[in-house]
Scaffold this motif. Structure first.
Motif, PDB file in Angstrom:
ATOM      1  N   ILE A   1     -42.997 -11.176  35.380  1.00  0.00           N
ATOM      2  CA  ILE A   1     -41.320 -10.844  35.810  1.00  0.00           C
ATOM      3  C   ILE A   1     -40.718 -12.029  34.894  1.00  0.00           C
ATOM      4  CG2 ILE A   1     -39.425 -11.191  37.324  1.00  0.00           C
ATOM      5  CD1 ILE A   1     -41.536 -10.038  39.233  1.00  0.00           C
ATOM      6  N   LEU A   2     -41.475 -13.459  34.477  1.00  0.00           N
ATOM      7  CA  LEU A   2     -40.591 -14.410  33.820  1.00  0.00           C
ATOM      8  C   LEU A   2     -40.510 -14.068  32.433  1.00  0.00           C
ATOM      9  CD1 LEU A   2     -39.758 -17.122  33.377  1.00  0.00           C
ATOM     10  CD2 LEU A   2     -42.139 -17.826  33.084  1.00  0.00           C
ATOM     11  N   GLY A   3     -41.789 -13.216  31.856  1.00  0.00           N
ATOM     12  CA  GLY A   3     -41.845 -12.522  30.546  1.00  0.00           C
ATOM     13  C   GLY A   3     -40.551 -11.581  30.484  1.00  0.00           C
ATOM     14  N   ALA A   4     -40.432 -10.625  31.439  1.00  0.00           N
ATOM     15  CA  ALA A   4     -39.284  -9.781  31.244  1.00  0.00           C
ATOM     16  C   ALA A   4     -37.904 -10.246  31.197  1.00  0.00           C
ATOM     17  CB  ALA A   4     -39.536  -8.690  32.542  1.00  0.00           C
ATOM     18  N   VAL A   5     -37.693 -11.284  31.929  1.00  0.00           N
ATOM     19  CA  VAL A   5     -36.564 -11.840  31.993  1.00  0.00           C
ATOM     20  C   VAL A   5     -36.095 -12.534  30.624  1.00  0.00           C
ATOM     21  CG1 VAL A   5     -34.938 -13.871  32.826  1.00  0.00           C
ATOM     22  CG2 VAL A   5     -36.502 -12.328  34.411  1.00  0.00           C
ATOM     23  N   LEU A   6     -37.264 -13.266  29.841  1.00  0.00           N
ATOM     24  CA  LEU A   6     -37.119 -13.819  28.723  1.00  0.00           C
ATOM     25  C   LEU A   6     -36.980 -12.814  27.708  1.00  0.00           C
ATOM     26  CD1 LEU A   6     -40.067 -16.499  28.824  1.00  0.00           C
ATOM     27  CD2 LEU A   6     -37.652 -16.818  28.898  1.00  0.00           C
ATOM     28  N   GLY A   7     -37.508 -11.778  27.817  1.00  0.00           N
ATOM     29  CA  GLY A   7     -37.235 -10.538  26.831  1.00  0.00           C
ATOM     30  C   GLY A   7     -35.891 -10.049  26.881  1.00  0.00           C
ATOM     31  N   LEU A   8     -35.185  -9.740  28.052  1.00  0.00           N
ATOM     32  CA  LEU A   8     -34.006  -9.504  28.231  1.00  0.00           C
ATOM     33  C   LEU A   8     -32.942 -10.447  27.581  1.00  0.00           C
ATOM     34  CD1 LEU A   8     -34.063  -7.773  31.981  1.00  0.00           C
ATOM     35  CD2 LEU A   8     -33.822  -6.562  29.318  1.00  0.00           C
ATOM     36  N   ILE A   9     -33.256 -11.623  28.001  1.00  0.00           N
ATOM     37  CA  ILE A   9     -32.551 -12.689  27.226  1.00  0.00           C
ATOM     38  C   ILE A   9     -32.408 -12.525  25.786  1.00  0.00           C
ATOM     39  CG2 ILE A   9     -32.192 -14.995  26.986  1.00  0.00           C
ATOM     40  CD1 ILE A   9     -33.294 -15.506  29.662  1.00  0.00           C
ATOM     41  N   HIS A  10     -33.659 -12.382  25.275  1.00  0.00           N
ATOM     42  CA  HIS A  10     -33.767 -12.140  23.832  1.00  0.00           C
ATOM     43  C   HIS A  10     -33.072 -10.893  23.317  1.00  0.00           C
ATOM     44  CE1 HIS A  10     -35.430 -12.176  19.685  1.00  0.00           C
ATOM     45  NE2 HIS A  10     -35.847 -11.041  20.030  1.00  0.00           N
ATOM     46  N   ALA A  11     -33.070  -9.944  24.368  1.00  0.00           N
ATOM     47  CA  ALA A  11     -32.478  -8.579  23.991  1.00  0.00           C
ATOM     48  C   ALA A  11     -30.716  -9.022  23.890  1.00  0.00           C
ATOM     49  CB  ALA A  11     -32.947  -7.491  24.812  1.00  0.00           C
TER      50      ALA A  11
ATOM     51  N   ALA B   1     -38.619  -3.970  24.926  1.00  0.00           N
ATOM     52  CA  ALA B   1     -40.157  -3.445  24.918  1.00  0.00           C
ATOM     53  C   ALA B   1     -40.769  -4.721  25.335  1.00  0.00           C
ATOM     54  CB  ALA B   1     -40.553  -3.264  23.305  1.00  0.00           C
ATOM     55  N   THR B   2     -40.567  -5.900  24.872  1.00  0.00           N
ATOM     56  CA  THR B   2     -41.194  -7.318  25.319  1.00  0.00           C
ATOM     57  C   THR B   2     -41.191  -7.516  26.906  1.00  0.00           C
ATOM     58  OG1 THR B   2     -41.187  -8.240  23.140  1.00  0.00           O
ATOM     59  CG2 THR B   2     -41.478  -9.601  25.183  1.00  0.00           C
ATOM     60  N   ALA B   3     -39.756  -6.894  27.101  1.00  0.00           N
ATOM     61  CA  ALA B   3     -39.495  -7.244  28.946  1.00  0.00           C
ATOM     62  C   ALA B   3     -40.289  -6.065  29.518  1.00  0.00           C
ATOM     63  CB  ALA B   3     -37.941  -6.845  29.203  1.00  0.00           C
ATOM     64  N   PHE B   4     -40.373  -5.059  29.295  1.00  0.00           N
ATOM     65  CA  PHE B   4     -41.240  -3.923  30.193  1.00  0.00           C
ATOM     66  C   PHE B   4     -42.745  -4.393  30.040  1.00  0.00           C
ATOM     67  CE2 PHE B   4     -37.170  -1.483  29.869  1.00  0.00           C
ATOM     68  CZ  PHE B   4     -37.071  -1.168  31.200  1.00  0.00           C
ATOM     69  N   ILE B   5     -43.081  -4.516  28.828  1.00  0.00           N
ATOM     70  CA  ILE B   5     -44.651  -4.534  28.455  1.00  0.00           C
ATOM     71  C   ILE B   5     -45.095  -5.971  29.423  1.00  0.00           C
ATOM     72  CG2 ILE B   5     -46.213  -4.926  26.709  1.00  0.00           C
ATOM     73  CD1 ILE B   5     -44.758  -3.262  25.038  1.00  0.00           C
TER      74      ILE B   5
ATOM     75  N   THR C   1     -44.061  -7.000  32.058  1.00  0.00           N
ATOM     76  CA  THR C   1     -44.142  -6.522  33.354  1.00  0.00           C
ATOM     77  C   THR C   1     -45.402  -5.968  33.646  1.00  0.00           C
ATOM     78  OG1 THR C   1     -41.723  -6.477  33.682  1.00  0.00           O
ATOM     79  CG2 THR C   1     -43.141  -5.347  35.425  1.00  0.00           C
ATOM     80  N   ILE C   2     -45.538  -5.006  32.908  1.00  0.00           N
ATOM     81  CA  ILE C   2     -46.780  -4.133  32.868  1.00  0.00           C
ATOM     82  C   ILE C   2     -48.023  -4.970  32.814  1.00  0.00           C
ATOM     83  CG2 ILE C   2     -48.282  -2.322  31.709  1.00  0.00           C
ATOM     84  CD1 ILE C   2     -45.768  -1.152  30.797  1.00  0.00           C
ATOM     85  N   TYR C   3     -48.070  -5.841  31.935  1.00  0.00           N
ATOM     86  CA  TYR C   3     -49.190  -6.753  31.648  1.00  0.00           C
ATOM     87  C   TYR C   3     -49.572  -7.710  33.030  1.00  0.00           C
ATOM     88  CZ  TYR C   3     -49.703  -6.422  26.649  1.00  0.00           C
ATOM     89  OH  TYR C   3     -49.780  -5.899  25.345  1.00  0.00           O
ATOM     90  N   GLY C   4     -48.205  -8.184  33.486  1.00  0.00           N
ATOM     91  CA  GLY C   4     -48.411  -9.093  35.004  1.00  0.00           C
ATOM     92  C   GLY C   4     -48.985  -8.285  36.046  1.00  0.00           C
ATOM     93  N   VAL C   5     -48.718  -7.083  36.185  1.00  0.00           N
ATOM     94  CA  VAL C   5     -49.244  -6.339  37.410  1.00  0.00           C
ATOM     95  C   VAL C   5     -50.451  -5.646  36.817  1.00  0.00           C
ATOM     96  CG1 VAL C   5     -48.549  -4.055  38.435  1.00  0.00           C
ATOM     97  CG2 VAL C   5     -46.676  -5.587  38.083  1.00  0.00           C
ATOM     98  N   GLY C   6     -50.693  -5.223  35.809  1.00  0.00           N
ATOM     99  CA  GLY C   6     -51.859  -4.737  35.384  1.00  0.00           C
ATOM    100  C   GLY C   6     -53.235  -5.482  35.360  1.00  0.00           C
ATOM    101  N   PHE C   7     -52.788  -6.883  34.782  1.00  0.00           N
ATOM    102  CA  PHE C   7     -53.773  -7.743  35.016  1.00  0.00           C
ATOM    103  C   PHE C   7     -54.349  -8.027  36.124  1.00  0.00           C
ATOM    104  CE2 PHE C   7     -52.771  -9.422  30.453  1.00  0.00           C
ATOM    105  CZ  PHE C   7     -53.418  -8.453  29.633  1.00  0.00           C
ATOM    106  N   ALA C   8     -53.309  -8.039  36.971  1.00  0.00           N
ATOM    107  CA  ALA C   8     -53.450  -8.897  38.362  1.00  0.00           C
ATOM    108  C   ALA C   8     -54.436  -7.636  39.131  1.00  0.00           C
ATOM    109  CB  ALA C   8     -52.262  -9.045  39.245  1.00  0.00           C
ATOM    110  N   ASN C   9     -54.080  -6.243  38.973  1.00  0.00           N
ATOM    111  CA  ASN C   9     -54.539  -5.463  39.911  1.00  0.00           C
ATOM    112  C   ASN C   9     -55.605  -4.666  39.100  1.00  0.00           C
ATOM    113  OD1 ASN C   9     -52.658  -5.128  42.439  1.00  0.00           O
ATOM    114  ND2 ASN C   9     -51.426  -5.443  40.794  1.00  0.00           N
ATOM    115  N   LEU C  10     -55.778  -4.678  37.912  1.00  0.00           N
ATOM    116  CA  LEU C  10     -57.095  -4.133  37.266  1.00  0.00           C
ATOM    117  C   LEU C  10     -58.040  -5.101  37.012  1.00  0.00           C
ATOM    118  CD1 LEU C  10     -55.231  -1.479  34.792  1.00  0.00           C
ATOM    119  CD2 LEU C  10     -56.133  -1.173  37.315  1.00  0.00           C
ATOM    120  N   LEU C  11     -57.792  -6.385  36.628  1.00  0.00           N
ATOM    121  CA  LEU C  11     -58.810  -7.328  36.460  1.00  0.00           C
ATOM    122  C   LEU C  11     -59.014  -8.586  37.431  1.00  0.00           C
ATOM    123  CD1 LEU C  11     -58.301  -7.582  32.524  1.00  0.00           C
ATOM    124  CD2 LEU C  11     -60.104  -6.721  33.858  1.00  0.00           C
ATOM    125  N   TYR C  12     -57.817  -9.414  37.767  1.00  0.00           N
ATOM    126  CA  TYR C  12     -58.329 -10.571  38.453  1.00  0.00           C
ATOM    127  C   TYR C  12     -58.533 -10.262  39.926  1.00  0.00           C
ATOM    128  CZ  TYR C  12     -55.420 -12.300  34.418  1.00  0.00           C
ATOM    129  OH  TYR C  12     -54.973 -12.672  33.135  1.00  0.00           O
TER     130      TYR C  12
END
Length: 248
Positions: free
Chosen positions: A158-168, A183-187, A189-200
């Motif tokens: 989510i932090l990355g998404a906010v930073l991406g939106l600030i950049h946008a 794109a950075t903002a949405f991706i 979010t995907i990385y954050g949720v995906g890494f947590a639930n598919l790996l960690y």
């Protein structure tokens, strides 16, 4: 090699890939280096901040268990304990001294050495149970490192998404840069949720399962050695330990 872990990881990644490309998506769109650096680096840094050096390095060393877990043969363990009990009844505890030298598992070796040394029954059990509790707690704390990563990752996403939106928002007049920021903002979010639930989180839970299996095996060893120290009949020991066959 744990085929179930390999299959699970493959199915998870393949399902995401197929689901994304079926609607016309391009897999290359999911690779965004800035988003990866924010999410992975931020998560790793947060976990390092909360962990001790020993705990963190031990957690990394346990990663190999996910695909190559230690093997414990319950039937063989019971058979060995019965053989030790028979040998102890026939020739005394000192007959197990050479056996202790041949054992690779440090916990079993320690128990046999205590038996050979003639430690009294009460202290014998206390020492083995204390050793087991500390070993389990040490490994569970390392598993908690990956659980913590699973907790931090979506938030860092989510932090990355906010930073991406600030950049946008800073590039509203330039459509190409605007699109990149979104794109950075949405991706992120995907990385954050995906890494947590598919790996960690799956890694943390897998390590816990293995720790449970180890603990049950060592509890069987402890119970068997205490029974030998108590002078129980080998056949009675075998009947008692057969209950551990249910936990596989």
């Amino acid at each position: 090699m744990d085929k179930l872990s390999v299959a699970g990881l493959f199915i998870a990644i393949f399902a995401v890939y197929i689901g994304f490309t079926l609607d016309g998506g391009h897999i290359s769109a999911l690779f965004e280096l800035p988003a990866f650096i924010i999410v992975f680096g931020g998560t790793l840094g947060a976990v390092m901040l909360q962990s001790s050096m020993m705990q963190f390095t031990h957690a990394i060393s346990l990663l190999k268990w996910v695909f190559s877990p230690p093997k414990y043969d319950i039937d063989r363990g019971i058979s060995e304990i019965v053989d030790w009990a028979t040998k102890a009844r026939e020739s005394g505890y000192l007959a197990l001294e050479d056996t202790a030298l041949e054992i690779e598992d440090s916990y079993t070796q320690k128990g046999l050495n205590l038996l050979v040394d003639g430690v009294d029954l009460e202290n014998f059990r206390v020492v083995l149970e204390l050793d087991l509790d500390i070993y389990r707690e040490h490994n569970l704390r390392s598993a908690n490192v990956f659980e913590a990563m699973g907790g931090y990752s979506p938030t860092i996403g989510i932090l990355g998404a906010v930073l991406g939106l600030i950049h946008a928002m800073g590039n509203l007049a330039e459509p190409e840069l605007l699109g990149q920021g979104i794109a950075t903002a949405f991706i992120a979010t995907i990385y954050g949720v995906g890494f947590a639930n598919l790996l960690y989180l799956p890694i943390a839970n897998k390590i816990r399962v293995i720790i449970h299996q180890q603990t049950m095996y060592r509890e069987m060893i402890c119970e068997g050695l205490v029974s030998i120290a108590n002078g129980e009949n080998p056949h009675a020991i075998e009947n008692k330990l057969s209950a551990f066959r249910l936990d596989r």
